[in-house]
Write a protein that holds these residues in place. Structure first.
Motif, mmCIF file in Angstrom:
data_model
loop_
_atom_site.group_PDB
_atom_site.id
_atom_site.type_symbol
_atom_site.label_atom_id
_atom_site.label_comp_id
_atom_site.label_asym_id
_atom_site.label_seq_id
_atom_site.Cartn_x
_atom_site.Cartn_y
_atom_site.Cartn_z
ATOM 1 N N ASN A 89 0.858 -1.178 0.000
ATOM 2 C CA ASN A 89 0.000 0.000 0.000
ATOM 3 C C ASN A 89 0.899 1.234 0.000
ATOM 4 N N LEU A 93 1.899 4.366 3.805
ATOM 5 C CA LEU A 93 2.892 3.336 4.107
ATOM 6 C C LEU A 93 2.844 2.930 5.569
ATOM 7 N N ASP A 94 3.024 1.646 5.791
ATOM 8 C CA ASP A 94 3.188 1.107 7.132
ATOM 9 C C ASP A 94 4.695 1.022 7.377
ATOM 10 N N PRO A 95 5.214 1.739 8.362
ATOM 11 C CA PRO A 95 6.661 1.717 8.603
ATOM 12 C C PRO A 95 7.232 0.303 8.775
ATOM 13 N N GLU A 96 6.434 -0.604 9.286
ATOM 14 C CA GLU A 96 6.886 -1.990 9.455
ATOM 15 C C GLU A 96 7.219 -2.642 8.115
ATOM 16 N N GLU A 97 6.542 -2.201 7.041
ATOM 17 C CA GLU A 97 6.786 -2.781 5.717
ATOM 18 C C GLU A 97 8.055 -2.225 5.072
ATOM 19 N N SER A 100 10.941 -3.389 9.363
ATOM 20 C CA SER A 100 11.030 -4.624 10.147
ATOM 21 C C SER A 100 12.139 -5.513 9.578
ATOM 22 N N LEU A 129 4.961 9.102 4.742
ATOM 23 C CA LEU A 129 4.180 7.892 4.992
ATOM 24 C C LEU A 129 2.832 7.984 4.278
ATOM 25 N N ASP A 130 2.121 9.086 4.464
ATOM 26 C CA ASP A 130 0.833 9.324 3.816
ATOM 27 C C ASP A 130 1.079 10.304 2.677
ATOM 28 N N ASN A 139 4.846 12.368 9.758
ATOM 29 C CA ASN A 139 4.525 11.769 8.460
ATOM 30 C C ASN A 139 5.768 11.430 7.648
#
Length: 177
Positions: A89, A93-97, A100, A129-130, A139
């Motif tokens: 996505n 964004l998901d920071p984990e993606e 991690s 992120l957004d 962000n």
């Protein structure tokens, strides 16, 4: 103003003078192994990263992003990115993606494909992120340059950055009427 913004702009390159700015540019071009955890270098990096982010945001605010070309190899970056990260996505964004251990295992080979193809492919940069929002402390995430290019090229081509352009365009039109 965020602490990051203050650090990047309050003591910006202009305050360094010509010699200081040249020294900063030279220092930032050296490999990371040449330094320890030098706080001055971190401030110089923050200033450079913030300037890059500010220029990019101004660019997508002024020019329809679907027409932007960020590198000479946008097509290759985009196709490789979507082959390997088709379900990511990119709108929010998901920071984990990105950060991690599992994500790093997947991103590392992708990034390394562009070594020698994209200048400074692993250089640190800032990524929103957004994509509908500006760069703010909340962000923004630290990413490699090739991650930035891959995600932003996809956002431009898939229309996600059009929100920024259209809102700025609307503001400009309202101001001129």
């Amino acid at each position: 103003m965020s602490k990051f913004t203050a650090m990047a702009t309050g003591n910006g390159l202009a305050s360094l003078g010509v010699e200081g700015a040249n020294a900063a540019a030279h220092a930032l071009s050296l490999p990371a192994e040449a330094y320890g955890n030098d706080p001055q270098l971190e401030v110089m990096w923050a200033m450079k990263a913030y300037q890059h982010a500010e220029i990019y945001f101004n660019l997508i605010s002024s020019v329809d992003p679907k027409f932007l070309k960020l590198t000479k190899v946008d097509d290759k970056i985009y196709s490789t990115f979507r082959e390997e990260f088709g379900d990511l996505n990119i709108q929010v964004l998901d920071p984990e993606e990105l950060k991690s251990d599992k994500a790093k295992e997947k991103w590392r080979p992708f990034c390394n494909k562009f070594e020698g193809i994209v200048e400074d492919f692993n250089y640190g940069t800032l990524l929103r992120l957004d994509c509908q929002k500006d760069y703010t402390e909340e962000n923004t995430i630290f990413a490699t340059r090739i991650q930035f290019f891959a995600i932003e090229i996809a956002r431009n081509r898939e229309g996600y950055n059009s929100v920024v352009y259209n809102s700025k365009k609307q503001s400009r039109e309202e101001q001129s009427s």
